[in-house]
Write an enzyme that holds these catalytic residues in place. Structure first.
Site, PDB file in Angstrom:
ATOM      1  N   GLU A  41       0.820  -1.210   0.000  1.00 22.19           N
ATOM      2  CA  GLU A  41       0.000   0.000   0.000  1.00 22.19           C
ATOM      3  C   GLU A  41       0.858   1.267   0.000  1.00 22.19           C
ATOM      4  OE1 GLU A  41      -2.967   0.253  -0.703  1.00 22.19           O
ATOM      5  OE2 GLU A  41      -3.551  -1.844  -0.580  1.00 22.19           O
ATOM      6  N   TYR A 124      -6.554   6.675   3.636  1.00 21.83           N
ATOM      7  CA  TYR A 124      -6.645   5.636   2.610  1.00 21.83           C
ATOM      8  C   TYR A 124      -5.929   4.358   3.049  1.00 21.83           C
ATOM      9  CZ  TYR A 124      -5.333   2.537  -1.018  1.00 21.83           C
ATOM     10  OH  TYR A 124      -5.126   1.367  -1.698  1.00 21.83           O
ATOM     11  N   ASP A 142      -9.677   6.643  -2.745  1.00 17.04           N
ATOM     12  CA  ASP A 142      -8.490   7.050  -3.493  1.00 17.04           C
ATOM     13  C   ASP A 142      -8.924   7.670  -4.814  1.00 17.04           C
ATOM     14  OD1 ASP A 142      -9.307   4.868  -4.971  1.00 17.04           O
ATOM     15  OD2 ASP A 142      -7.259   4.319  -5.509  1.00 17.04           O
TER      16      ASP A 142
END
Length: 353
Positions: A41, A124, A142
């Site tokens: 991520e 996020y 996002d």
DNA sequence: CATTCGTGGCT
DNA sequence: TAGCCAAGAAT
């Protein structure tokens, strides 16, 4: 045309069926290890899968666990990150690994708030790790989510404005499939990356086309609406390639600017273009320095900056500035601006051993 | 809340 | 080609 968004049904089931059939085979989809999910991520922040994938493999083969990462030096981490950009991600990654090992016994937080508290982890990423690693029902928001939902729900206000961002975040949380949050989150992003693309969306193959307001009104090209323009700053870099006994001199970039802490050739920076004469004066060279050449301009476009670089090749007879490090380039940690630097070095036929 | 932080690909 | 955009966060 006024649209009552509460009446619009989002076909989550269609999306999940599509995702099950069409999702790309990506390595972080084969693990539930929060460490690996976290690494993926962070790498994928503002970065396309194609660009981040080789770094994911490289990073994990070098730092297999959070303990390995915590034990590494920051220079090792930055070197692994070299060329990927947004280097604060790498520094925060290293900081957080040390924090997780020393303060959390090597275990990642299992709730949204705990994840959000980690350095480098924002709304996020906390939602992504929470849902993918632990199945928490937290919707990710996002760039893909903004685009997919702005089109599906026909949102006509700018996604650059806070109220619109909050509206989309609320919609994302409402439509989230609480039974399969990990797959649902990734499905929306996968759809945005492969079908509901910024330009030329493939609406004919979209599992959401039945209910999509943008399709019904043929508005795909206009949505989402953006109000802010990117402004580009032009900077002139005059790099000094100082050869001393066959090696070059380099320095680290200072804090508080782009590429902080990375290595580079010493340089004169200007907001305006300098003439050859001005360059040589600014370089503050003396009789122990023999100027071999001044290169043409190398124009390099970044997102927010246009760098116009020239290289001044100098044969140095005496070592003058002891603040500089004399070394071959690749023995160092991460080098700033590697692509442009290599373009110059290759043209000069310099061998970097 | 506006700006800054990289790089690469696409049109 | 010059601008736009990408699995954002920190300040």
């Amino acid at each position: 045309m006024k649209i009552n968004r509460e009446s619009i049904h989002f076909p989550s089931a269609n999306l999940l069926v599509w995702y099950d059939q069409e999702k790309r085979d990506l390595p972080w989809r084969k693990t539930s290890d929060p460490y690996r999910i976290w690494i993926s991520e962070i790498i994928l922040q503002q970065t396309r899968v194609d660009q981040g994938l080789p770094y994911y493999h490289r990073f994990l083969s070098k730092f297999k666990t959070v303990f390995d990462l915590a034990k590494a030096t920051e220079d090792e981490v930055l070197k692994t990150w070299e060329g990927l950009g947004y280097y604060s991600r790498a520094r925060n990654l290293h900081f957080t690994a040390k924090y997780v090992v020393s303060e959390l016994n090597g275990l990642f937080p299992r709730d949204y708030e705990g994840l959000l508290a980690l350095k480098g982890v924002g709304p996020y990423t906390a939602a992504a790790i929470g849902s993918i690693a632990y199945g928490l029902p937290t919707a990710v928001v996002d760039g893909n989510v903004y685009r997919v939902l702005a089109r599906f729900f026909g949102i006509q206000t700018s996604i650059d404005e806070t109220p619109t961002q909050k509206q989309i975040a609320g919609l994302a949380q409402e439509i989230l499939d609480k039974g399969r949050p990990a797959d649902f989150n990734q499905a929306v992003m996968e759809l945005g990356a492969t079908i509901c693309t910024p330009t030329g969306p493939n609406c004919g193959n979209c599992p959401l086309r039945g209910g999509c307001v943008a399709v019904q009104t043929n508005n795909q090209a206009c949505l989402p609406i953006r109000s802010k323009k990117i402004k580009v700053r032009t900077r002139y870099f005059y790099y000094l390639v100082l050869f001393y006994k066959g090696e070059t001199q380099v320095r680290r970039r200072p804090a508080g600017d782009i590429w902080q802490g990375l290595y580079e050739f010493p340089l004169i920076e200007s907001d305006a273009s300098l003439s050859d004469e001005e360059i040589l004066i600014a370089c503050n060279l003396n009789s122990d320095d023999v100027v071999k050449s001044v290169s043409d301009e190398y124009v390099h476009i970044l997102s927010h900056q246009r760098i116009i670089a020239r290289f001044i090749l100098v044969e140095r007879k005496k070592l003058k500035n002891s603040n500089y490090i004399t070394s071959a380039v690749n023995k160092l940690s991460s080098f700033a601006f590697p692509r442009l630097i290599n373009r110059y070095l290759e043209k000069q036929n310099f061998v970097i051993d």
